[in-house]
Design a protein around this motif. Sequence first.
Motif, PDB file in Angstrom:
ATOM      1  N   VAL A  52      44.509  48.507  36.001  1.00 23.26           N
ATOM      2  CA  VAL A  52      45.602  48.140  36.920  1.00 23.26           C
ATOM      3  C   VAL A  52      45.591  46.647  37.198  1.00 23.26           C
ATOM      4  CG1 VAL A  52      46.555  48.523  39.216  1.00 23.26           C
ATOM      5  CG2 VAL A  52      45.545  50.427  37.947  1.00 23.26           C
ATOM      6  N   MET A  53      44.413  46.108  37.484  1.00 18.20           N
ATOM      7  CA  MET A  53      44.319  44.688  37.769  1.00 18.20           C
ATOM      8  C   MET A  53      44.667  43.852  36.540  1.00 18.20           C
ATOM      9  SD  MET A  53      40.865  44.478  40.118  1.00 18.20           S
ATOM     10  CE  MET A  53      41.015  42.699  40.191  1.00 18.20           C
ATOM     11  N   GLY A  54      44.241  44.319  35.355  1.00 17.14           N
ATOM     12  CA  GLY A  54      44.581  43.590  34.135  1.00 17.14           C
ATOM     13  C   GLY A  54      46.073  43.519  33.914  1.00 17.14           C
ATOM     14  N   GLY A  55      46.786  44.631  34.126  1.00 17.41           N
ATOM     15  CA  GLY A  55      48.233  44.619  33.975  1.00 17.41           C
ATOM     16  C   GLY A  55      48.905  43.670  34.948  1.00 17.41           C
ATOM     17  N   ARG A  56      48.434  43.674  36.202  1.00 18.22           N
ATOM     18  CA  ARG A  56      49.038  42.773  37.185  1.00 18.22           C
ATOM     19  C   ARG A  56      48.744  41.311  36.861  1.00 18.22           C
ATOM     20  NH1 ARG A  56      48.045  45.733  43.080  1.00 18.22           N
ATOM     21  NH2 ARG A  56      49.327  47.591  42.652  1.00 18.22           N
ATOM     22  N   LEU A  57      47.549  41.025  36.388  1.00 21.75           N
ATOM     23  CA  LEU A  57      47.219  39.642  36.025  1.00 21.75           C
ATOM     24  C   LEU A  57      48.016  39.194  34.804  1.00 21.75           C
ATOM     25  CD1 LEU A  57      43.330  39.683  36.556  1.00 21.75           C
ATOM     26  CD2 LEU A  57      45.062  38.617  38.011  1.00 21.75           C
ATOM     27  N   GLN A  58      48.251  40.101  33.869  1.00 17.46           N
ATOM     28  CA  GLN A  58      49.068  39.743  32.698  1.00 17.46           C
ATOM     29  C   GLN A  58      50.493  39.421  33.131  1.00 17.46           C
ATOM     30  OE1 GLN A  58      49.316  42.822  29.781  1.00 17.46           O
ATOM     31  NE2 GLN A  58      50.394  41.557  28.269  1.00 17.46           N
ATOM     32  N   ASP A  59      51.051  40.237  34.036  1.00 13.20           N
ATOM     33  CA  ASP A  59      52.396  39.960  34.538  1.00 13.20           C
ATOM     34  C   ASP A  59      52.427  38.636  35.284  1.00 13.20           C
ATOM     35  OD1 ASP A  59      53.170  42.365  33.468  1.00 13.20           O
ATOM     36  OD2 ASP A  59      52.986  43.473  35.377  1.00 13.20           O
ATOM     37  N   LEU A  60      51.369  38.354  36.031  1.00 15.38           N
ATOM     38  CA  LEU A  60      51.324  37.103  36.769  1.00 15.38           C
ATOM     39  C   LEU A  60      51.279  35.908  35.816  1.00 15.38           C
ATOM     40  CD1 LEU A  60      50.991  35.529  39.430  1.00 15.38           C
ATOM     41  CD2 LEU A  60      48.529  35.946  39.269  1.00 15.38           C
ATOM     42  N   MET A  61      50.501  36.027  34.730  1.00 13.60           N
ATOM     43  CA  MET A  61      50.425  34.939  33.758  1.00 13.60           C
ATOM     44  C   MET A  61      51.762  34.752  33.043  1.00 13.60           C
ATOM     45  SD  MET A  61      47.792  34.538  30.538  1.00 13.60           S
ATOM     46  CE  MET A  61      46.393  34.501  31.643  1.00 13.60           C
ATOM     47  N   LEU A 174      36.640  41.027  22.034  1.00 14.02           N
ATOM     48  CA  LEU A 174      37.805  40.882  22.916  1.00 14.02           C
ATOM     49  C   LEU A 174      38.862  39.966  22.315  1.00 14.02           C
ATOM     50  CD1 LEU A 174      36.032  40.502  26.404  1.00 14.02           C
ATOM     51  CD2 LEU A 174      37.272  42.489  25.530  1.00 14.02           C
ATOM     52  N   ALA A 175      38.436  39.007  21.465  1.00 17.17           N
ATOM     53  CA  ALA A 175      39.396  38.055  20.886  1.00 17.17           C
ATOM     54  C   ALA A 175      40.375  38.737  19.942  1.00 17.17           C
ATOM     55  CB  ALA A 175      38.646  36.939  20.147  1.00 17.17           C
ATOM     56  N   ARG A 176      40.012  39.879  19.409  1.00 16.94           N
ATOM     57  CA  ARG A 176      40.891  40.581  18.463  1.00 16.94           C
ATOM     58  C   ARG A 176      41.823  41.567  19.152  1.00 16.94           C
ATOM     59  NH1 ARG A 176      35.837  40.610  15.842  1.00 16.94           N
ATOM     60  NH2 ARG A 176      35.481  42.790  16.482  1.00 16.94           N
ATOM     61  N   GLU A 177      41.711  41.746  20.477  1.00 20.22           N
ATOM     62  CA  GLU A 177      42.569  42.679  21.210  1.00 20.22           C
ATOM     63  C   GLU A 177      43.800  41.957  21.758  1.00 20.22           C
ATOM     64  OE1 GLU A 177      40.346  44.691  24.191  1.00 20.22           O
ATOM     65  OE2 GLU A 177      38.743  45.335  22.832  1.00 20.22           O
ATOM     66  N   ALA A 184      41.983  44.037  30.529  1.00 22.20           N
ATOM     67  CA  ALA A 184      41.480  45.286  31.109  1.00 22.20           C
ATOM     68  C   ALA A 184      40.082  45.594  30.584  1.00 22.20           C
ATOM     69  CB  ALA A 184      42.440  46.430  30.783  1.00 22.20           C
ATOM     70  N   HIS A 185      39.880  45.380  29.266  1.00 21.18           N
ATOM     71  CA  HIS A 185      38.562  45.668  28.691  1.00 21.18           C
ATOM     72  C   HIS A 185      37.505  44.710  29.241  1.00 21.18           C
ATOM     73  CE1 HIS A 185      36.052  46.533  24.823  1.00 21.18           C
ATOM     74  NE2 HIS A 185      35.548  47.089  25.907  1.00 21.18           N
ATOM     75  N   ALA A 186      37.869  43.433  29.414  1.00 19.33           N
ATOM     76  CA  ALA A 186      36.920  42.451  29.935  1.00 19.33           C
ATOM     77  C   ALA A 186      36.510  42.798  31.362  1.00 19.33           C
ATOM     78  CB  ALA A 186      37.527  41.050  29.884  1.00 19.33           C
ATOM     79  N   GLY A 191      32.555  45.134  35.088  1.00 17.01           N
ATOM     80  CA  GLY A 191      32.187  46.176  36.041  1.00 17.01           C
ATOM     81  C   GLY A 191      30.945  46.923  35.620  1.00 17.01           C
ATOM     82  N   SER A 192      30.835  47.240  34.311  1.00 20.31           N
ATOM     83  CA  SER A 192      29.651  47.933  33.815  1.00 20.31           C
ATOM     84  C   SER A 192      28.401  47.073  33.995  1.00 20.31           C
ATOM     85  CB  SER A 192      29.839  48.286  32.339  1.00 20.31           C
ATOM     86  OG  SER A 192      30.969  49.124  32.173  1.00 20.31           O
ATOM     87  N   ALA A 193      28.543  45.758  33.732  1.00 14.65           N
ATOM     88  CA  ALA A 193      27.398  44.861  33.909  1.00 14.65           C
ATOM     89  C   ALA A 193      26.965  44.807  35.368  1.00 14.65           C
ATOM     90  CB  ALA A 193      27.754  43.464  33.398  1.00 14.65           C
ATOM     91  N   LEU A 194      27.943  44.751  36.289  1.00 14.07           N
ATOM     92  CA  LEU A 194      27.609  44.712  37.717  1.00 14.07           C
ATOM     93  C   LEU A 194      26.958  46.016  38.168  1.00 14.07           C
ATOM     94  CD1 LEU A 194      30.728  42.909  39.228  1.00 14.07           C
ATOM     95  CD2 LEU A 194      28.446  41.978  38.878  1.00 14.07           C
ATOM     96  N   ILE A 195      27.412  47.140  37.628  1.00 16.97           N
ATOM     97  CA  ILE A 195      26.795  48.424  37.987  1.00 16.97           C
ATOM     98  C   ILE A 195      25.338  48.445  37.544  1.00 16.97           C
ATOM     99  CG2 ILE A 195      26.824  50.900  37.521  1.00 16.97           C
ATOM    100  CD1 ILE A 195      29.874  50.733  37.350  1.00 16.97           C
ATOM    101  N   ALA A 196      25.074  47.939  36.348  1.00 16.00           N
ATOM    102  CA  ALA A 196      23.688  47.884  35.875  1.00 16.00           C
ATOM    103  C   ALA A 196      22.847  46.973  36.753  1.00 16.00           C
ATOM    104  CB  ALA A 196      23.659  47.414  34.419  1.00 16.00           C
ATOM    105  N   LEU A 197      23.405  45.806  37.128  1.00 20.62           N
ATOM    106  CA  LEU A 197      22.678  44.907  38.018  1.00 20.62           C
ATOM    107  C   LEU A 197      22.442  45.553  39.374  1.00 20.62           C
ATOM    108  CD1 LEU A 197      24.429  41.484  37.266  1.00 20.62           C
ATOM    109  CD2 LEU A 197      22.144  42.205  36.571  1.00 20.62           C
TER     110      LEU A 197
END
Length: 373
Positions: A52-61, A174-177, A184-186, A191-197
């Motif tokens: 959701v956040m990725g879509g909104r940031l893409q629209d903002l850009m 990510l550069a090929r997406e 969204a993937h980034a 988020g996964s990295a923060l959960i592990a931390l």
Amino acid sequence: MAEGDRHDRTESPTQKRLDEARKKGQVPRSRDLNAAAVVLTGGLGLWGLGGVMGGRLQDLMRSGLSLSAAQANGPDAMLQQLAVAAWQGALAAAPLLGLLLAAAVIAPLAIGGWTFSAEVLVPDFTRLSPAAGLGRVFSVRGLIELLKTLARCGVIGVIAVVVLWVQFPQFTALARESVGAGIAHALSLCGSALIALAGGMAVIAMIDVPLALWQHHRSLRMTREEIREEAKESDGHPEVRGRIRRAQRDLASRRMMQEVPKADVVITNPTHFAVALRYDDKRMRAPVVVAKGADYVAQRIREIATEHRVALVEAPPLARALYAHCELGDEIPARLYAAVAKVLTYVYQLRTARRRGARPPEPPQVQLPEGDA
């Protein structure tokens, strides 16, 4: 706290001491628990809301780069576009920021609960003392904080290296997406990295929370003299308590003496004990003790009864039994019904004889059951 004073503080804090400390804002807190909760919440938020956040940031850009010539050349239009972009960016980040704010507020309440103290806002210039600061650094608490910091850095560093090593191929891919999918993937990878931390920080917090509780309890320990002084302040000094008890006894005695004129009979020992009984067959199941006393109090009960023409009956065993087994306001025990009934019958006969001017009846011979004799 002086060294000798600290060694004297061997007693656990009382509830009053704990309550006073809470009023001053002194409650156990764990910074590691707070940090772990915020990082975990942020990781879960990015992992779950990344799309959701990725879509909104893409629209903002897209909207921010799609400017007409008039908008690009007009300062007013650029400012308006900047305000719109800032508002859209805030809306895009609002869910994640809300979760982080809730975690930052709720996590400290887990071990210390809610508290607010204005005393914490008062400036304390003693904290600016270099000597006091060095004393805090070179102390047991300072050593513990140093070890915690080293452990925290070591655990987080190891987890960060492992996460980057495992997720490195995904980051490079990510550069090929596409732009939207890449954003969204980034965010999901972050988020996964923060959960592990957060998992590593949670392990540290599991050690820090009991330690924080122990340090808080240790800082509030009291000396035996402080506990004695607190008990005196709470309960009052022995002299004051003695005066209060005497005043209460005097008040109760006066109230009791006011009930003697309302009694039907006073049963005496004849000198050591006196028990006044009252009976109303319409409202009471059994006679009730309205006054009792020994020695001087018994003498005073007899004097008041004589002044108000209340019958006095000598029955030493019955007087002793009533005095020993009955309190003020109590009904007489069932095993004494027969003996008291014989006394009351005599009293009613005596009243009738007085009204008629006849010869008074003979006093009763009262006998008790073997267990009360």
